[in-house]
Design a protein around this motif. Structure first.
Motif, PDB file in Angstrom:
ATOM      1  N   VAL A   1       0.837  -1.202   0.000  1.00 32.25           N
ATOM      2  CA  VAL A   1       0.000   0.000   0.000  1.00 32.25           C
ATOM      3  C   VAL A   1       0.876   1.258   0.000  1.00 32.25           C
ATOM      4  O   VAL A   1       0.376   2.366   0.207  1.00 32.25           O
ATOM      5  CB  VAL A   1      -0.980   0.022   1.201  1.00 32.25           C
ATOM      6  N   LEU A   2       2.161   1.060  -0.223  1.00 29.09           N
ATOM      7  CA  LEU A   2       3.095   2.177  -0.324  1.00 29.09           C
ATOM      8  C   LEU A   2       3.685   2.229  -1.730  1.00 29.09           C
ATOM      9  O   LEU A   2       3.270   3.019  -2.563  1.00 29.09           O
ATOM     10  CB  LEU A   2       4.194   2.045   0.740  1.00 29.09           C
ATOM     11  N   VAL A   3       4.645   1.351  -2.002  1.00 32.19           N
ATOM     12  CA  VAL A   3       5.276   1.320  -3.321  1.00 32.19           C
ATOM     13  C   VAL A   3       4.243   1.016  -4.404  1.00 32.19           C
ATOM     14  O   VAL A   3       4.216   1.664  -5.461  1.00 32.19           O
ATOM     15  CB  VAL A   3       6.401   0.268  -3.356  1.00 32.19           C
ATOM     16  N   ALA A   4       3.395   0.024  -4.139  1.00 27.25           N
ATOM     17  CA  ALA A   4       2.394  -0.356  -5.142  1.00 27.25           C
ATOM     18  C   ALA A   4       1.474   0.808  -5.483  1.00 27.25           C
ATOM     19  O   ALA A   4       1.019   0.955  -6.628  1.00 27.25           O
ATOM     20  CB  ALA A   4       1.578  -1.542  -4.629  1.00 27.25           C
ATOM     21  N   ARG A   5       1.228   1.647  -4.505  1.00 27.74           N
ATOM     22  CA  ARG A   5       0.368   2.819  -4.714  1.00 27.74           C
ATOM     23  C   ARG A   5       1.106   3.942  -5.440  1.00 27.74           C
ATOM     24  O   ARG A   5       0.646   4.429  -6.470  1.00 27.74           O
ATOM     25  CB  ARG A   5      -0.139   3.320  -3.363  1.00 27.74           C
ATOM     26  N   VAL A   6       2.264   4.325  -4.905  1.00 25.67           N
ATOM     27  CA  VAL A   6       2.987   5.477  -5.447  1.00 25.67           C
ATOM     28  C   VAL A   6       3.495   5.213  -6.863  1.00 25.67           C
ATOM     29  O   VAL A   6       3.409   6.089  -7.744  1.00 25.67           O
ATOM     30  CB  VAL A   6       4.156   5.853  -4.516  1.00 25.67           C
TER      31      VAL A   6
ATOM     32  N   TRP B   1      -5.135  -1.390  -4.153  1.00 22.00           N
ATOM     33  CA  TRP B   1      -4.402  -1.047  -2.930  1.00 22.00           C
ATOM     34  C   TRP B   1      -5.322  -0.483  -1.853  1.00 22.00           C
ATOM     35  O   TRP B   1      -5.070  -0.654  -0.658  1.00 22.00           O
ATOM     36  CB  TRP B   1      -3.221  -0.111  -3.208  1.00 22.00           C
ATOM     37  N   GLN B   2      -6.393   0.157  -2.246  1.00 20.75           N
ATOM     38  CA  GLN B   2      -7.332   0.670  -1.250  1.00 20.75           C
ATOM     39  C   GLN B   2      -8.001  -0.478  -0.481  1.00 20.75           C
ATOM     40  O   GLN B   2      -8.239  -0.382   0.722  1.00 20.75           O
ATOM     41  CB  GLN B   2      -8.389   1.535  -1.935  1.00 20.75           C
ATOM     42  N   GLY B   3      -8.282  -1.572  -1.164  1.00 22.36           N
ATOM     43  CA  GLY B   3      -8.899  -2.712  -0.503  1.00 22.36           C
ATOM     44  C   GLY B   3      -7.965  -3.456   0.427  1.00 22.36           C
ATOM     45  O   GLY B   3      -8.416  -4.235   1.286  1.00 22.36           O
ATOM     46  N   ARG B   4      -6.680  -3.214   0.275  1.00 23.74           N
ATOM     47  CA  ARG B   4      -5.706  -3.944   1.086  1.00 23.74           C
ATOM     48  C   ARG B   4      -5.645  -3.446   2.525  1.00 23.74           C
ATOM     49  O   ARG B   4      -5.185  -4.172   3.409  1.00 23.74           O
ATOM     50  CB  ARG B   4      -4.318  -3.862   0.439  1.00 23.74           C
TER      51      ARG B   4
ATOM     52  N   TYR C   1       4.931   9.637  -1.350  1.00 24.60           N
ATOM     53  CA  TYR C   1       5.235   8.616  -0.339  1.00 24.60           C
ATOM     54  C   TYR C   1       4.813   9.085   1.051  1.00 24.60           C
ATOM     55  O   TYR C   1       4.293   8.298   1.856  1.00 24.60           O
ATOM     56  CB  TYR C   1       6.730   8.277  -0.347  1.00 24.60           C
ATOM     57  N   GLN C   2       5.045  10.344   1.349  1.00 20.04           N
ATOM     58  CA  GLN C   2       4.635  10.869   2.658  1.00 20.04           C
ATOM     59  C   GLN C   2       3.123  10.765   2.836  1.00 20.04           C
ATOM     60  O   GLN C   2       2.624  10.392   3.904  1.00 20.04           O
ATOM     61  CB  GLN C   2       5.089  12.320   2.813  1.00 20.04           C
ATOM     62  N   GLN C   3       2.391  11.067   1.787  1.00 24.07           N
ATOM     63  CA  GLN C   3       0.931  10.953   1.847  1.00 24.07           C
ATOM     64  C   GLN C   3       0.498   9.496   2.011  1.00 24.07           C
ATOM     65  O   GLN C   3      -0.434   9.192   2.772  1.00 24.07           O
ATOM     66  CB  GLN C   3       0.316  11.553   0.581  1.00 24.07           C
ATOM     67  N   ALA C   4       1.199   8.600   1.308  1.00 21.52           N
ATOM     68  CA  ALA C   4       0.872   7.177   1.417  1.00 21.52           C
ATOM     69  C   ALA C   4       1.161   6.677   2.835  1.00 21.52           C
ATOM     70  O   ALA C   4       0.374   5.908   3.406  1.00 21.52           O
ATOM     71  CB  ALA C   4       1.677   6.376   0.394  1.00 21.52           C
ATOM     72  N   TYR C   5       2.265   7.115   3.421  1.00 23.18           N
ATOM     73  CA  TYR C   5       2.593   6.722   4.791  1.00 23.18           C
ATOM     74  C   TYR C   5       1.549   7.258   5.770  1.00 23.18           C
ATOM     75  O   TYR C   5       1.162   6.577   6.721  1.00 23.18           O
ATOM     76  CB  TYR C   5       3.982   7.219   5.173  1.00 23.18           C
ATOM     77  N   GLU C   6       1.108   8.478   5.571  1.00 21.65           N
ATOM     78  CA  GLU C   6       0.098   9.043   6.466  1.00 21.65           C
ATOM     79  C   GLU C   6      -1.182   8.218   6.438  1.00 21.65           C
ATOM     80  O   GLU C   6      -1.813   7.996   7.478  1.00 21.65           O
ATOM     81  CB  GLU C   6      -0.173  10.493   6.079  1.00 21.65           C
TER      82      GLU C   6
END
Length: 297
Positions: A143-148, A157-160, A221-226
């Motif tokens: 839900v990080l690399v796969a998303r960005v 990735w949202q379902g994960r 990436y920062q947004q994905a981490y948040e």
């Protein structure tokens, strides 16, 4: 001294930009901790390391003597490139008995791993009862690399997130204690660490040109981490953000978080399955008998 775990624990609505990557939450405000923080941290880590080793030994001993004891500890480490995951793993491995550790670094999925669901390789790497597991990267890459990097569709990735929360609930219910830590470094510190790798031939092997490319995606990436921190930080599996620009503070804070996790288990050395007094007498007789035979030859 303030409770380090409470200071570093994050909840919904976390903003990484508001977290000082060079901060030192929980550090004593007076004395040698402020005059010589690095020296103080080294001394503290020696004490914390000894207690970590004792706690790990009790965890292992209980599982060995009681097959029904399913307790185990799993540390999940996430960070941006150069965030200090490898250094953190080395520090912890140095403190604990390697016989009771299971360390796994997750890179891009292999061809075989891509044939299965994203948790398949994670389940195969889980530590056994009595062990301490350390994940250098983890299921959160999905839900990080796969998303960005847009490796999957947003709906995937949202379902994960829900799948991960269900998975971690399952782990905790089966005896796992989860310690999920994001090592938070700044954009400038990452640049400096990349430059150091280029300045030292012994560190060329650690340098990946793709790391510079990833810097262009820093904000994403920062947004994905948040989102990860907010949506997958639960009461049974909370997230901690450790400021990691200062390596000495990072190591001190992670040691505290691990020790707090161990102490939550209220571990004790298991009682003997025999009578120690009887066994001492048996050994005494054995020693006397052998001495008599030797002297009577």
């Amino acid at each position: 001294m303030a409770d380090v775990s409470e200071l570093l624990r994050v909840g919904s609505g976390v903003e990484l930009a508001a977290v000082d990557a060079a901060g030192v939450p929980g550090l004593p405000r007076r004395g040698v901790a402020r005059r010589d923080p690095k020296g103080w941290a080294r001394a503290e880590l020696a004490v914390l390391g000894a207690e970590l080793a004792r706690q790990q030994e009790m965890l292992f001993a209980n599982a060995k003597t009681d097959p029904g004891d399913q307790r185990r500890v799993l540390l999940v480490l996430q960070a941006m490139d150069c965030g200090g995951k490898d250094g953190t793993v080395k520090r912890l491995a140095r403190a604990m008995n390697p016989q009771g550790l299971r360390i796994k670094a997750f890179g891009p999925p292999t061809a075989e791993e891509r044939k299965h669901d994203f948790l398949w390789r994670i389940r195969r790497a889980l530590p056994l009862p009595g062990y301490v597991g350390i994940f250098n990267r983890s299921h959160y890459e999905e839900v990080l690399v796969a998303r960005v990097r847009r490796l999957v569709e947003p709906r995937v990735w949202q379902g994960r997130f829900e799948t991960i929360n269900t998975f971690e609930r399952e782990l905790v219910d089966s005896g796992f204690t989860l310690v999920k830590i994001m090592l938070h470094i700044s954009f400038g510190e990452q640049r400096e660490r990349l430059r150091q790798r280029l300045d030292d031939p012994t560190k060329y092997w650690k340098y990946d040109p793709a790391d510079v490319e990833n810097r262009a995606h820093w904000t994403a990436y920062q947004q994905a981490y948040e989102d990860v921190l907010s949506r997958c930080g639960t009461d049974h599996a909370p997230w901690y953000v450790v400021p990691a620009d200062r390596k000495w503070y990072r190591d001190w804070a992670v040691a505290h978080l691990m020790l707090d996790a161990f102490r939550s288990l209220n571990l004790r050395y298991p009682p003997p399955g025999f009578d120690p007094q009887t066994e001492r007498k048996r050994l005494s007789k054995d020693e006397t008998g052998r001495a008599g035979k030797v002297n009577g030859r």
